[in-house]
Design an enzyme around this catalytic site. Structure first.
Site, PDB file in Angstrom:
ATOM      1  N   ASP A 122       0.894  -1.163   0.085  1.00  2.49           N
ATOM      2  CA  ASP A 122       0.173   0.181  -0.163  1.00  2.49           C
ATOM      3  C   ASP A 122       0.884   1.222   0.060  1.00  2.49           C
ATOM      4  O   ASP A 122       1.858   1.372   0.581  1.00  2.49           O
ATOM      5  CB  ASP A 122      -0.890   0.154   1.235  1.00  2.49           C
ATOM      6  CG  ASP A 122      -2.152   0.983   0.969  1.00  2.49           C
ATOM      7  OD1 ASP A 122      -2.483   1.082   0.250  1.00  2.49           O
ATOM      8  OD2 ASP A 122      -2.302   1.388   2.255  1.00  2.49           O
ATOM      9  N   HIS A 175      -9.902   5.011  -0.644  1.00  2.05           N
ATOM     10  CA  HIS A 175      -9.005   4.870   0.578  1.00  2.05           C
ATOM     11  C   HIS A 175      -9.851   5.671   1.665  1.00  2.05           C
ATOM     12  O   HIS A 175     -10.938   6.551   1.524  1.00  2.05           O
ATOM     13  CB  HIS A 175      -7.926   5.450   0.101  1.00  2.05           C
ATOM     14  CG  HIS A 175      -7.017   4.730  -0.831  1.00  2.05           C
ATOM     15  ND1 HIS A 175      -5.502   4.466  -0.576  1.00  2.05           N
ATOM     16  CD2 HIS A 175      -7.207   3.873  -1.815  1.00  2.05           C
ATOM     17  CE1 HIS A 175      -5.154   3.787  -1.466  1.00  2.05           C
ATOM     18  NE2 HIS A 175      -6.059   3.415  -2.251  1.00  2.05           N
ATOM     19  N   GLY A 176      -9.516   5.359   3.009  1.00  2.00           N
ATOM     20  CA  GLY A 176     -10.036   6.056   4.115  1.00  2.00           C
ATOM     21  C   GLY A 176     -11.393   5.741   4.460  1.00  2.00           C
ATOM     22  O   GLY A 176     -12.243   6.739   4.597  1.00  2.00           O
ATOM     23  N   ALA A 177     -11.697   4.588   4.319  1.00  2.00           N
ATOM     24  CA  ALA A 177     -12.989   3.998   4.410  1.00  2.00           C
ATOM     25  C   ALA A 177     -13.500   4.111   5.931  1.00  2.00           C
ATOM     26  O   ALA A 177     -14.790   4.145   6.404  1.00  2.00           O
ATOM     27  CB  ALA A 177     -13.347   2.739   3.975  1.00  2.00           C
ATOM     28  N   VAL A 214      -9.662   0.122   4.343  1.00  2.00           N
ATOM     29  CA  VAL A 214      -9.830   0.288   5.807  1.00  2.00           C
ATOM     30  C   VAL A 214      -8.447  -0.007   6.735  1.00  2.00           C
ATOM     31  O   VAL A 214      -7.934  -1.147   6.580  1.00  2.00           O
ATOM     32  CB  VAL A 214     -10.905  -0.619   6.416  1.00  2.00           C
ATOM     33  CG1 VAL A 214     -11.388  -0.245   7.860  1.00  2.00           C
ATOM     34  CG2 VAL A 214     -12.105  -0.549   5.332  1.00  2.00           C
TER      35      VAL A 214
END
Length: 288
Positions: free
Chosen positions: A80, A206-208, A229
């Site tokens: 990532d 992204h950033g859930a 997540v």
């Protein structure tokens, strides 16, 4: 079984759902993620960040790959947010299914160059490259409305970027941020729809963490096929450890039931597993 990331995400996209991707830092957190996915009989993506890579190196990557291979459901392993060409190539060689070649902080031309190089590397390993266009602010960045607006993905650029690089997945910035914010950020769904109309590859959100089920599923309906997540799962894991420490104090008595390493890890794994399962259900449109 170790799976091809693009195959998982493309299959989810065809079904109008998404694959949930979770960052892992240890065998125990990997266990929590895989067990939750196995219980729900859903595919999942294990993600390793650059900090984890630098701390754990080859042993961590290979342990994660082996965990994926031994799982009863399809599991992909993903590097990532990496801007280092050498690390991307090394992780793919160690068995990662995919990587995010993150040039979002670079100029458009430099981002294109990084993504192209990463695609060439991935081709040699039958792997997949995700890229990011638009900058995802983090909770440490002092997020403001103005900063978010300036960082959003441009739909026309998105189409040009995918065509120029050959990437297989695109992470978009539509108001989402990394980490927690005091209030869930408002997502620009109109912008997401315009991006989806310009590109023919699956989109990643992204950033859930903290976005909520309704927002995530609306994004999925508009073309998102992979949700990332991290913060919520990590927080659950660490909170369970903190609670255990408060319960037993600074010096656990290993002779007593419930105070050994395995007891601590069972509690942390169980806490993380609950959060993982919730997000897998949300991504897969499963009944709770």
């Amino acid at each position: 079984m170790l799976a091809n990331t693009l195959e998982l995400v493309s299959a989810a996209r065809r079904c109008g759902i998404a694959v949930a991707a979770f960052n892992t830092y240890s065998l125990e957190l990997t266990q929590a993620i895989v067990q939750a996915a196995e219980q729900l009989n859903q595919p999942v993506i294990l993600q390793l960040g650059v900090a984890s890579m630098k701390a754990g190196g080859e042993p961590l990557v290979k342990a994660t790959v082996i965990a994926a291979q031994r799982a009863s459901i399809p599991v992909a392993v993903h590097l990532d947010h990496c801007a280092e060409r050498g690390m991307i190539e090394q992780c793919l060689a160690w068995g990662c299914s995919s990587a995010l070649a993150d040039g979002s902080h670079l100029s458009f031309a430099e981002n294109v160059s990084l993504a192209r190089d990463a695609v060439r590397m991935a081709t040699a390993h039958q792997a997949t490259i995700e890229a990011e266009l638009g900058y995802l602010a983090g909770m440490e960045d002092g997020v403001t409305v103005e900063a978010l607006r300036a960082s959003l993905t441009d739909p026309e650029q998105a189409g040009e970027f995918v065509a120029a690089t050959g990437v297989s997945m695109l992470a978009v910035a539509i108001g989402n941020v990394h980490g927690y914010t005091p209030q869930p950020p408002p997502l620009d769904f109109d912008l997401l729809a315009r991006i989806a109309a310009r590109v023919d590859v699956p989109l990643t959100l992204h950033g859930a963490s903290g976005l909520g089920k309704e927002s995530i599923q609306r994004a999925i309906a508009l073309g998102v096929a992979k949700i990332n997540v991290n913060t919520e799962v990590r927080t659950a894991f660490l909170s369970a450890i903190a609670a255990w420490g408060q319960r037993f104090g600074p010096t656990p008595d290993l002779r007593k039931k419930g105070q050994d390493w395995f007891d601590l890890m069972r509690e942390a794994i169980a806490a993380a597993q609950v959060v993982v399962a919730e997000h897998i259900r949300t991504a897969g449109m499963l009944e709770t």
